[in-house]
Motif scaffolding. Structure first.
Motif, PDB file in Angstrom:
ATOM      1  N   MET A   1       0.844  -1.187   0.000  1.00 32.53           N
ATOM      2  CA  MET A   1       0.000   0.000   0.000  1.00 32.53           C
ATOM      3  C   MET A   1       0.886   1.246   0.000  1.00 32.53           C
ATOM      4  SD  MET A   1      -2.841   1.166   2.837  1.00 32.53           S
ATOM      5  CE  MET A   1      -3.766  -0.362   2.617  1.00 32.53           C
ATOM      6  N   THR A   2       0.562   2.203  -0.855  1.00 34.62           N
ATOM      7  CA  THR A   2       1.335   3.430  -0.970  1.00 34.62           C
ATOM      8  C   THR A   2       0.609   4.573  -0.281  1.00 34.62           C
ATOM      9  OG1 THR A   2       2.266   2.720  -3.084  1.00 34.62           O
ATOM     10  CG2 THR A   2       2.371   5.064  -2.569  1.00 34.62           C
ATOM     11  N   ALA A   3       1.331   5.322   0.532  1.00 36.45           N
ATOM     12  CA  ALA A   3       0.760   6.479   1.203  1.00 36.45           C
ATOM     13  C   ALA A   3       1.226   7.745   0.500  1.00 36.45           C
ATOM     14  CB  ALA A   3       1.177   6.509   2.666  1.00 36.45           C
ATOM     15  N   THR A   4       0.441   8.792   0.608  1.00 36.52           N
ATOM     16  CA  THR A   4       0.795  10.092   0.050  1.00 36.52           C
ATOM     17  C   THR A   4       0.641  11.159   1.124  1.00 36.52           C
ATOM     18  OG1 THR A   4      -1.469  10.455  -0.742  1.00 36.52           O
ATOM     19  CG2 THR A   4       0.103   9.447  -2.282  1.00 36.52           C
ATOM     20  N   ILE A   5       1.269  12.296   0.887  1.00 42.10           N
ATOM     21  CA  ILE A   5       1.145  13.401   1.826  1.00 42.10           C
ATOM     22  C   ILE A   5      -0.223  14.058   1.636  1.00 42.10           C
ATOM     23  CG2 ILE A   5       2.050  15.666   2.473  1.00 42.10           C
ATOM     24  CD1 ILE A   5       4.821  14.639   1.653  1.00 42.10           C
ATOM     25  N   ARG A   6      -0.966  14.162   2.715  1.00 47.23           N
ATOM     26  CA  ARG A   6      -2.302  14.780   2.689  1.00 47.23           C
ATOM     27  C   ARG A   6      -2.191  16.298   2.782  1.00 47.23           C
ATOM     28  NH1 ARG A   6      -5.967  16.416   6.651  1.00 47.23           N
ATOM     29  NH2 ARG A   6      -8.178  16.109   6.151  1.00 47.23           N
ATOM     30  N   GLN A   7      -1.346  16.754   3.685  1.00 41.17           N
ATOM     31  CA  GLN A   7      -1.141  18.180   3.886  1.00 41.17           C
ATOM     32  C   GLN A   7       0.253  18.395   4.458  1.00 41.17           C
ATOM     33  OE1 GLN A   7      -1.682  21.329   2.908  1.00 41.17           O
ATOM     34  NE2 GLN A   7      -3.874  21.060   3.395  1.00 41.17           N
ATOM     35  N   ARG A   8       0.870  19.489   4.073  1.00 39.90           N
ATOM     36  CA  ARG A   8       2.194  19.820   4.595  1.00 39.90           C
ATOM     37  C   ARG A   8       2.226  21.321   4.809  1.00 39.90           C
ATOM     38  NH1 ARG A   8       7.824  17.100   2.517  1.00 39.90           N
ATOM     39  NH2 ARG A   8       9.275  18.418   3.678  1.00 39.90           N
ATOM     40  N   VAL A   9       2.319  21.753   6.046  1.00 44.38           N
ATOM     41  CA  VAL A   9       2.211  23.173   6.357  1.00 44.38           C
ATOM     42  C   VAL A   9       3.371  23.608   7.246  1.00 44.38           C
ATOM     43  CG1 VAL A   9      -0.307  23.183   6.152  1.00 44.38           C
ATOM     44  CG2 VAL A   9       0.755  22.693   8.370  1.00 44.38           C
ATOM     45  N   PRO A  10       3.827  24.852   7.089  1.00 44.27           N
ATOM     46  CA  PRO A  10       4.878  25.351   7.979  1.00 44.27           C
ATOM     47  C   PRO A  10       4.346  25.508   9.393  1.00 44.27           C
ATOM     48  CG  PRO A  10       4.043  27.100   6.560  1.00 44.27           C
ATOM     49  CD  PRO A  10       3.417  25.835   6.077  1.00 44.27           C
ATOM     50  N   ILE A  11       5.220  25.314  10.354  1.00 38.66           N
ATOM     51  CA  ILE A  11       4.827  25.438  11.752  1.00 38.66           C
ATOM     52  C   ILE A  11       5.942  26.143  12.512  1.00 38.66           C
ATOM     53  CG2 ILE A  11       5.676  23.088  12.195  1.00 38.66           C
ATOM     54  CD1 ILE A  11       3.630  22.870  14.445  1.00 38.66           C
ATOM     55  N   ALA A  12       5.564  27.151  13.293  1.00 39.12           N
ATOM     56  CA  ALA A  12       6.550  27.875  14.100  1.00 39.12           C
ATOM     57  C   ALA A  12       6.868  27.047  15.341  1.00 39.12           C
ATOM     58  CB  ALA A  12       5.995  29.239  14.496  1.00 39.12           C
ATOM     59  N   MET A  13       8.151  26.764  15.544  1.00 38.24           N
ATOM     60  CA  MET A  13       8.569  25.931  16.677  1.00 38.24           C
ATOM     61  C   MET A  13       9.759  26.571  17.379  1.00 38.24           C
ATOM     62  SD  MET A  13       8.468  22.079  15.119  1.00 38.24           S
ATOM     63  CE  MET A  13       9.302  21.492  16.593  1.00 38.24           C
ATOM     64  N   GLY A  18      15.618  28.174  14.603  1.00 35.30           N
ATOM     65  CA  GLY A  18      15.788  28.953  13.393  1.00 35.30           C
ATOM     66  C   GLY A  18      15.627  28.184  12.100  1.00 35.30           C
ATOM     67  N   ARG A  19      15.521  26.874  12.162  1.00 35.45           N
ATOM     68  CA  ARG A  19      15.335  26.086  10.942  1.00 35.45           C
ATOM     69  C   ARG A  19      13.865  26.082  10.529  1.00 35.45           C
ATOM     70  NH1 ARG A  19      19.245  22.267   9.286  1.00 35.45           N
ATOM     71  NH2 ARG A  19      21.086  22.170  10.612  1.00 35.45           N
ATOM     72  N   THR A  20      13.631  25.806   9.253  1.00 36.72           N
ATOM     73  CA  THR A  20      12.269  25.660   8.748  1.00 36.72           C
ATOM     74  C   THR A  20      11.668  24.370   9.281  1.00 36.72           C
ATOM     75  OG1 THR A  20      12.842  26.825   6.719  1.00 36.72           O
ATOM     76  CG2 THR A  20      10.851  25.461   6.673  1.00 36.72           C
ATOM     77  N   ALA A  21      10.462  24.463   9.815  1.00 36.85           N
ATOM     78  CA  ALA A  21       9.775  23.275  10.327  1.00 36.85           C
ATOM     79  C   ALA A  21       8.425  23.147   9.630  1.00 36.85           C
ATOM     80  CB  ALA A  21       9.592  23.359  11.832  1.00 36.85           C
ATOM     81  N   GLN A  22       8.074  21.914   9.283  1.00 38.24           N
ATOM     82  CA  GLN A  22       6.799  21.654   8.633  1.00 38.24           C
ATOM     83  C   GLN A  22       6.121  20.460   9.298  1.00 38.24           C
ATOM     84  OE1 GLN A  22       7.851  21.090   4.468  1.00 38.24           O
ATOM     85  NE2 GLN A  22       7.291  23.200   4.023  1.00 38.24           N
ATOM     86  N   LEU A  23       4.811  20.536   9.355  1.00 34.97           N
ATOM     87  CA  LEU A  23       4.011  19.431   9.865  1.00 34.97           C
ATOM     88  C   LEU A  23       3.334  18.751   8.688  1.00 34.97           C
ATOM     89  CD1 LEU A  23       3.336  18.354  12.733  1.00 34.97           C
ATOM     90  CD2 LEU A  23       1.163  19.580  12.555  1.00 34.97           C
ATOM     91  N   ALA A  24       3.517  17.436   8.581  1.00 36.11           N
ATOM     92  CA  ALA A  24       2.957  16.686   7.455  1.00 36.11           C
ATOM     93  C   ALA A  24       1.964  15.644   7.946  1.00 36.11           C
ATOM     94  CB  ALA A  24       4.070  16.010   6.658  1.00 36.11           C
ATOM     95  N   THR A  25       0.815  15.592   7.290  1.00 34.47           N
ATOM     96  CA  THR A  25      -0.166  14.536   7.535  1.00 34.47           C
ATOM     97  C   THR A  25      -0.273  13.694   6.269  1.00 34.47           C
ATOM     98  OG1 THR A  25      -1.980  15.991   6.847  1.00 34.47           O
ATOM     99  CG2 THR A  25      -1.438  15.936   9.199  1.00 34.47           C
ATOM    100  N   PHE A  26      -0.927  12.533   6.383  1.00 31.63           N
ATOM    101  CA  PHE A  26      -0.869  11.548   5.297  1.00 31.63           C
ATOM    102  C   PHE A  26      -2.238  10.941   5.009  1.00 31.63           C
ATOM    103  CE2 PHE A  26       3.114  11.885   7.488  1.00 31.63           C
ATOM    104  CZ  PHE A  26       4.056  11.887   6.482  1.00 31.63           C
ATOM    105  N   ARG A  27      -2.367  10.426   3.807  1.00 33.83           N
ATOM    106  CA  ARG A  27      -3.533   9.620   3.447  1.00 33.83           C
ATOM    107  C   ARG A  27      -3.030   8.280   2.898  1.00 33.83           C
ATOM    108  NH1 ARG A  27      -4.075  13.739  -0.501  1.00 33.83           N
ATOM    109  NH2 ARG A  27      -5.973  14.466   0.541  1.00 33.83           N
TER     110      ARG A  27
END
Length: 208
Positions: A1-13, A18-27
């Motif tokens: 079964m292959t999963a894909t990224i559902r959403q990927r958004v920047p998140i302040a952490m 100082g690095r770029t951070a992103q939160l990713a969800t999947f389907r």
């Protein structure tokens, strides 16, 4: 079964340093858990990856019965310093769920280790699966990783699922008076924990 990224958004952490951070969800994941990834970049060619199983009591409430909270904190510091990926898997209580885990606390208070306590309530000693972790890494394009873990089973499962674990980095031993028996049980069940305070000698390579 292959999963894909559902959403990927920047998140302040604050922890991202100082690095770029992103939160990713999947389907399309193998189960219905709301697993997610925190990607702190830019990523190196072989990113450092921590596959962390949810622990509400340790991660959120700061319980000292386990070492989950300190392990998560340690992982986030290393990922922020180097760039990497945190996979947060909703596998509370080694896969038995929060309510069942709380039930086992009564057994643990009678000096029954956490793995045996799971079995005494009719569940597996460790029911965690890492197929969703492999799917998430593949969806993120991270087929070759350095894994931050002291659990050989996690390494073996990911390799069997097509993830090339190029290197392994063990986590620290977060020993307290409250979790000493818990850590000893993890060691007895195969985790690579080495501490003279627990009567666990360091690996031969570390003493050569």
């Amino acid at each position: 079964m292959t999963a894909t990224i559902r959403q990927r958004v920047p998140i302040a952490m604050n922890r991202a340093e100082g690095r770029t951070a992103q939160l990713a969800t999947f389907r399309g994941l193998a189960d219905e858990g709301e697993h997610f990834a925190c990607v702190i970049g830019p990523l190196p060619a072989v990113p450092l990856v921590r596959v962390h199983s949810e622990c509400v009591t340790g991660d959120v409430l700061g319980s000292t019965r386990c070492d989950c909270g300190p392990q998560l904190d340690e992982a986030m510091k290393q990922l922020a310093a180097e760039g990497g990926i945190l996979l947060y898997l909703r596998q509370e209580g080694r896969g038995i769920g929060l309510y069942n885990k709380i039930d086992t606390y009564h057994l643990q208070d009678r000096q029954i280790d956490t793995f045996r306590a799971n079995e005494l309530i009719g569940r597996g000693a460790d029911e965690r699966r890492y197929d969703v972790a492999a799917q998430m890494l593949q969806a993120l394009g991270a087929d070759r990783v350095e894994l931050l873990t002291n659990n050989p089973d996690k390494v073996a499962q990911l390799r069997s699922l097509g993830i090339e674990v190029v290197a392994e980095r063990t986590t620290s031993v977060h020993l307290t008076a409250a979790n000493a028996q818990y850590l000893k049980a993890k060691r007895e069940y195969g985790h690579e924990l080495h501490s003279t305070e627990l009567g666990m000698a360091p690996p031969r390579s570390a003493t050569a």
